[in-house]
Design an enzyme around this catalytic site. Structure first.
Site, PDB file in Angstrom:
ATOM      1  N   SER A   1       0.855  -1.181   0.000  1.00 12.81           N
ATOM      2  CA  SER A   1       0.000   0.000   0.000  1.00 12.81           C
ATOM      3  C   SER A   1       0.892   1.232   0.000  1.00 12.81           C
ATOM      4  CB  SER A   1      -0.884   0.021   1.253  1.00 12.81           C
ATOM      5  OG  SER A   1      -1.531   1.282   1.416  1.00 12.81           O
TER       6      SER A   1
ATOM      7  N   TYR B   1      -2.300  -0.805   9.932  1.00 14.02           N
ATOM      8  CA  TYR B   1      -2.258  -1.184   8.520  1.00 14.02           C
ATOM      9  C   TYR B   1      -0.970  -0.685   7.868  1.00 14.02           C
ATOM     10  CZ  TYR B   1      -3.776  -1.406   3.608  1.00 14.02           C
ATOM     11  OH  TYR B   1      -3.876  -1.673   2.265  1.00 14.02           O
TER      12      TYR B   1
END
Length: 277
Positions: free
Chosen positions: A154, A167
């Site tokens: 990401s 995350y």
């Protein structure tokens, strides 16, 4: 300097079947980016072992795409299950040439409000899962002197995001693990790269948006594209949220021979959202 022993002597022209005859493992293949990666690899001629924790999702995927897709249920947090699946696949389907880690979860919370379970579960999937798949697949690829390994991480791995501490940290760990792995196995003909998407129209993205219905989703998407100063977030310069296929195309390129001289690379596919900070 003599050419790398594992590289073809001349570049191959792009034929649209760059991966013909190759076998790929894709985790998190049941929906979203994982499903799009399966479709992109199939389009390039690969056979795919599609895995997901949700057996129904990958079974439906296999039914849609026929004999070139083999579906298996897999929880990447279970190291023994990953090793057993890879061993079975190599015995029944053939040597794995490609492995793509897409399986991931997000627990959205302010950092100081994260629970132990939120933190541990996020790392179990997003980081430990990458390690488990790498250990089982890349070890075998290195023994054969060829292979390609891609982690879909990401852009949050490279720039802070409010409400996404677990995350972002888990994805950053997965990125650096993949780079270290790539350094260790480069001389043995295995390439390891990461693809870092920005906001992509998947179920995970929609889960971050409050409200429901087309109007609420359109308003939320507009806020992402335009940016949010209060959340310390830049917008998306290209003016659109990615489709899963945008990420899948990047993966398909990196695992192909067109990328034969690319390893340890971190490819951001985010429309310029991070300004590559």
């Amino acid at each position: 300097m003599s050419p790398h022993p594992h590289a073809p002597s001349q570049p191959s022209p792009h034929t649209g079947q760059d991966l013909a005859g190759r076998l790929a493992l894709v985790t998190g293949a049941g929906r979203g980016i994982g499903e799009a990666v399966v479709v992109a690899l199939l389009a390039q001629g690969a056979r795919v072992l599609a895995t997901d924790r949700d057996a129904d999702d990958v079974a439906a995927l296999a039914r849609r795409h026929g004999a070139e897709v083999t579906d298996r249920q897999l929880d990447v947090t279970d190291a023994a299950a990953v090793e057993a699946l890879v061993a079975e696949a190599e015995e029944t389907l053939g040597p794995l040439d490609i492995a793509v880690n897409v399986a991931g979860i997000m627990r959205s919370s302010q950092a100081v409000e994260l629970t132990d379970e939120d933190w541990a579960t996020t790392f179990a999937v997003n980081t430990n899962g990458v390690f488990h798949v790498a250990r089982s697949t890349v070890r075998r690829m290195a023994e054969r002197g060829r292979g390609s390994f891609v982690t879909v991480a990401s852009n949050a791995a490279g720039i802070p995001r409010a409400g996404m501490a677990a995350y972002a940290a888990s994805k950053a760990a997965a990125v650096m693990f993949t780079k270290c792995l790539g350094l260790e196995v480069a001389a043995r003909g295995v390439r390891c790269n990461t693809v870092c998407p920005g906001s992509t129209l998947t179920d995970m993205q929609r889960a971050l948006w409050a409200g429901s219905g087309p109007e609420a989703e359109e308003a939320a998407a507009r806020r992402v594209v335009e940016g949010d100063l209060a959340a310390h977030r830049t917008g998306i310069p290209l003016g659109r949220i990615a489709d899963p296929a945008d990420i899948a195309d990047a993966v398909a390129f990196l695992v192909s021979d067109r990328a034969r001289h690319i390893t340890l690379h971190d490819l951001y596919v985010d429309g310029g959202a991070t300004l590559r900070a």
